[in-house]
Design an enzyme around this catalytic site. Structure first.
Site, PDB file in Angstrom:
ATOM      1  N   CYS A  28       0.811  -1.222   0.000  1.00  0.00           N
ATOM      2  CA  CYS A  28       0.000   0.000   0.000  1.00  0.00           C
ATOM      3  C   CYS A  28       0.845   1.274   0.000  1.00  0.00           C
ATOM      4  O   CYS A  28       0.346   2.347  -0.337  1.00  0.00           O
ATOM      5  CB  CYS A  28      -0.952  -0.008   1.187  1.00  0.00           C
ATOM      6  SG  CYS A  28      -2.100  -1.379   1.103  1.00  0.00           S
TER       7      CYS A  28
ATOM      8  N   HIS B 246      -3.405   7.033   1.786  1.00  0.00           N
ATOM      9  CA  HIS B 246      -3.795   5.715   1.293  1.00  0.00           C
ATOM     10  C   HIS B 246      -5.169   5.368   1.873  1.00  0.00           C
ATOM     11  O   HIS B 246      -5.449   5.666   3.033  1.00  0.00           O
ATOM     12  CB  HIS B 246      -2.750   4.687   1.731  1.00  0.00           C
ATOM     13  CG  HIS B 246      -3.193   3.286   1.526  1.00  0.00           C
ATOM     14  ND1 HIS B 246      -3.589   2.803   0.293  1.00  0.00           N
ATOM     15  CD2 HIS B 246      -3.334   2.248   2.405  1.00  0.00           C
ATOM     16  CE1 HIS B 246      -3.949   1.539   0.419  1.00  0.00           C
ATOM     17  NE2 HIS B 246      -3.800   1.180   1.683  1.00  0.00           N
TER      18      HIS B 246
ATOM     19  N   ASN C 157     -10.037  -0.552  -0.913  1.00  0.00           N
ATOM     20  CA  ASN C 157      -8.580  -0.431  -0.875  1.00  0.00           C
ATOM     21  C   ASN C 157      -8.002  -0.993  -2.175  1.00  0.00           C
ATOM     22  O   ASN C 157      -8.024  -2.209  -2.388  1.00  0.00           O
ATOM     23  CB  ASN C 157      -8.054  -1.206   0.338  1.00  0.00           C
ATOM     24  CG  ASN C 157      -6.542  -1.118   0.477  1.00  0.00           C
ATOM     25  OD1 ASN C 157      -5.857  -0.625  -0.413  1.00  0.00           O
ATOM     26  ND2 ASN C 157      -6.029  -1.614   1.583  1.00  0.00           N
TER      27      ASN C 157
HETATM   28  O1  UT7 Z   1      -3.970  -1.245   3.287  1.00  0.00           O
HETATM   29  C1  UT7 Z   1      -3.159  -2.187   3.924  1.00  0.00           C
HETATM   30  C2  UT7 Z   1      -3.335  -2.159   5.339  1.00  0.00           C
HETATM   31  N1  UT7 Z   1      -4.587  -2.735   5.758  1.00  0.00           N
HETATM   32  C3  UT7 Z   1      -5.300  -2.065   6.611  1.00  0.00           C
HETATM   33  O2  UT7 Z   1      -4.965  -0.973   6.962  1.00  0.00           O
HETATM   34  C4  UT7 Z   1      -6.500  -2.766   7.234  1.00  0.00           C
HETATM   35  C5  UT7 Z   1      -6.505  -2.488   8.701  1.00  0.00           C
HETATM   36  N2  UT7 Z   1      -7.564  -3.146   9.431  1.00  0.00           N
HETATM   37  C6  UT7 Z   1      -8.880  -2.861   9.295  1.00  0.00           C
HETATM   38  O3  UT7 Z   1      -9.259  -2.057   8.457  1.00  0.00           O
HETATM   39  C7  UT7 Z   1      -9.853  -3.476  10.248  1.00  0.00           C
HETATM   40  O4  UT7 Z   1      -9.124  -4.158  11.255  1.00  0.00           O
HETATM   41  C8  UT7 Z   1     -10.866  -4.447   9.597  1.00  0.00           C
HETATM   42  C9  UT7 Z   1     -11.855  -3.671   8.769  1.00  0.00           C
HETATM   43  C10 UT7 Z   1     -10.139  -5.444   8.718  1.00  0.00           C
HETATM   44  C11 UT7 Z   1     -11.631  -5.206  10.667  1.00  0.00           C
HETATM   45  O5  UT7 Z   1     -12.284  -4.278  11.514  1.00  0.00           O
HETATM   46  P1  UT7 Z   1     -12.157  -4.424  13.087  1.00  0.00           P
HETATM   47  O6  UT7 Z   1     -12.979  -3.364  13.675  1.00  0.00           O
HETATM   48  O7  UT7 Z   1     -10.705  -4.443  13.421  1.00  0.00           O
HETATM   49  O8  UT7 Z   1     -12.849  -5.798  13.348  1.00  0.00           O
HETATM   50  P2  UT7 Z   1     -12.247  -7.125  14.011  1.00  0.00           P
HETATM   51  O9  UT7 Z   1     -11.326  -7.799  13.073  1.00  0.00           O
HETATM   52  O10 UT7 Z   1     -11.751  -6.797  15.388  1.00  0.00           O
HETATM   53  O11 UT7 Z   1     -13.560  -7.975  14.149  1.00  0.00           O
HETATM   54  C12 UT7 Z   1     -14.648  -7.571  14.990  1.00  0.00           C
HETATM   55  C13 UT7 Z   1     -15.796  -8.520  14.768  1.00  0.00           C
HETATM   56  C14 UT7 Z   1     -15.381  -9.985  14.857  1.00  0.00           C
HETATM   57  O12 UT7 Z   1     -16.438 -10.695  15.464  1.00  0.00           O
HETATM   58  P3  UT7 Z   1     -16.352 -11.167  17.007  1.00  0.00           P
HETATM   59  O13 UT7 Z   1     -15.135 -12.011  17.078  1.00  0.00           O
HETATM   60  O14 UT7 Z   1     -16.222  -9.886  17.780  1.00  0.00           O
HETATM   61  O15 UT7 Z   1     -17.633 -11.876  17.213  1.00  0.00           O
HETATM   62  C15 UT7 Z   1     -15.287 -10.384  13.428  1.00  0.00           C
HETATM   63  O16 UT7 Z   1     -15.494 -11.767  13.244  1.00  0.00           O
HETATM   64  O17 UT7 Z   1     -16.347  -8.333  13.471  1.00  0.00           O
HETATM   65  C16 UT7 Z   1     -16.386  -9.583  12.795  1.00  0.00           C
HETATM   66  N3  UT7 Z   1     -16.206  -9.361  11.389  1.00  0.00           N
HETATM   67  C17 UT7 Z   1     -17.202  -9.116  10.534  1.00  0.00           C
HETATM   68  N4  UT7 Z   1     -18.535  -9.013  10.729  1.00  0.00           N
HETATM   69  C18 UT7 Z   1     -19.299  -8.745   9.666  1.00  0.00           C
HETATM   70  C19 UT7 Z   1     -15.036  -9.336  10.680  1.00  0.00           C
HETATM   71  N5  UT7 Z   1     -15.295  -9.098   9.389  1.00  0.00           N
HETATM   72  C20 UT7 Z   1     -16.628  -8.946   9.273  1.00  0.00           C
HETATM   73  C21 UT7 Z   1     -17.483  -8.675   8.196  1.00  0.00           C
HETATM   74  N6  UT7 Z   1     -18.809  -8.582   8.439  1.00  0.00           N
HETATM   75  N7  UT7 Z   1     -17.016  -8.500   6.945  1.00  0.00           N
END
Ligand code: UT7
Length: 343
Positions: free
Chosen positions: A125, A268, A298
């Site tokens: 990225c 980004h 992204n």
């Molecule tokens: O560009 C390169 C660099 N990449 C980035 O900068 C990405 C950085 N990370 C992120 O943008 C975020 O961490 C994500 C968008 C990927 C995830 O968001 P988050 O707020 O960090 O969610 P999480 O991974 O902590 O997950 C929270 C909950 C989980 O459920 P439980 O375990 O709390 O029951 C996940 O299973 O959300 C769940 N979850 C989803 N729910 C609905 C994860 N993905 C999804 C989804 N739809 N697509």
């Protein structure tokens, strides 16, 4: 192809500017509602947690070089430049058409850029910010007149559409900028400074494990879905917010600027919340931050040129403005650069 050492005989070292910009997004759109049919997710979660509403996806016959060529042609046409005027082509990508030859070679051949050398730059990225800085230095060294920097990624080819944590994030696109020397009457325009940093200790948090020399393709790697993007999102998120802030504030401070001097922060686009949180910490208000992740997701190396195009089209980036590009990505890689917009 060879490039000419056109300024070797002089002592004048030019400053680099961005002189043209072209973008390509494939026509097919994948909405959050479409994704609801593929994985256990919903539009509300995706919008709230990422800011993304839709992303563009390349058709089966379109590869990274095809999008790169389209974006490059657009930039050259807008500048009125012939491909033979380009001295180097830098293609920033993590999704090359193939391991080798480089995508830069494919682009050079298709464009007919017979006086260019070039290479692929792998910084995920942060790729476009690194490519821009490299181009600026090639031009400032006095050895290159025009350098084409292209960010092109076909992420849909390495995304696991059964993994809801990653498949909602990424889209396909390409963007190209032409970097060349400022003219005599353009005092103060162009490249100011670049800050880059890598931290390999974060490598495991965002990667495509198989397909390289460590884990070549086998039935086993395919069965284990190791040719797809694997991410520990929360780790990357925290690092991205902190490093975007740190890189931007250090770059501004060492050049004698403060947040209020920045006309446009073009970050980004990985997650709307990363952008908002970093901008808030920097003290840059939303009207001076470009956010277009809702329409593209992204697109990795293409986000910065797509966002710059939108800033120009919306009249939010004008000649003479101080623009700050910033990115954090897999690696980890971190990059920020400051430019005085030249057109
Ligand atoms: O560009 C390169 C660099 N990449 C980035 O900068 C990405 C950085 N990370 C992120 O943008 C975020 O961490 C994500 C968008 C990927 C995830 O968001 P988050 O707020 O960090 O969610 P999480 O991974 O902590 O997950 C929270 C909950 C989980 O459920 P439980 O375990 O709390 O029951 C996940 O299973 O959300 C769940 N979850 C989803 N729910 C609905 C994860 N993905 C999804 C989804 N739809 N697509």
């Amino acid at each position: 192809m060879r490039y000419s050492y056109f300024l070797k005989e002089t002592t004048y070292l030019p400053r680099a500017k961005i002189s043209a910009l072209g973008c390509y997004t494939p026509p097919r759109i994948l909405t959050n509602q479409d994704l609801e049919k593929l994985v256990e997710t919903n539009d509300r979660w995706i919008v709230e947690r990422t800011g993304i509403r839709e992303r563009h996806i390349a058709g089966p016959d379109v590869a990274t070089s095809d999008m790169a060529i389209a974006a490059a042609r657009c930039a050259l046409a807008l500048r009125g430049a012939d491909p033979s005027e380009v001295n180097a082509i830098i293609v920033c990508t993590v999704t090359p058409d193939m391991m080798f030859p480089s995508t830069a070679c494919l682009v050079q051949n298709a464009l007919g850029a017979r006086n260019a050398w070039g290479f692929d730059l792998v910084a995920a990225c942060s790729g476009f910010v690194y490519g821009l800085a490299t181009a600026a230095h090639l031009v400032s060294a006095g050895t290159h007149r025009k350098v084409l920097v292209i960010g092109s990624d076909t992420m849909s080819r390495i995304i696991d559409y059964t993994d809801r944590a990653t498949c909602i994030l990424f889209g396909d696109a390409a963007g190209a900028m032409l970097v060349e020397a400022v003219g005599e009457d353009e005092d103060g325009a162009g490249f100011i400074d670049f800050l880059g940093e890598i931290d390999g200790s974060g490598g495991d948090f965002l990667k495509m494990p198989a397909g390289g020399s460590r884990m070549p393709a086998s039935h086993d790697t395919i069965d284990q879905r190791l040719h797809f993007v694997h991410q520990e999102g929360a780790q990357v998120f925290k690092y991205a917010v902190r490093k975007t802030y740190e890189a931007c504030s250090e770059l501004l401070a060492r050049n004698g600027f403060s947040a209020c001097d920045v006309a446009m922060l073009i970050p980004h686009q990985a997650n709307g919340r990363i952008i908002t949180a970093s901008a808030e910490r920097l003290g840059i208000p939303p009207e001076r931050v470009l956010l277009n992740i809702d329409r593209y997701g992204n697109t990795v190396a293409a986000t910065i040129p797509l966002a710059t195009r939108d800033a120009l089209q919306q009249g939010r980036l004008r000649k003479g403005d101080l623009v700050l590009f910033a990115a954090v990505g897999a690696g980890y890689t971190v990059g920020a650069s400051l430019w005085r917009w030249a057109y």
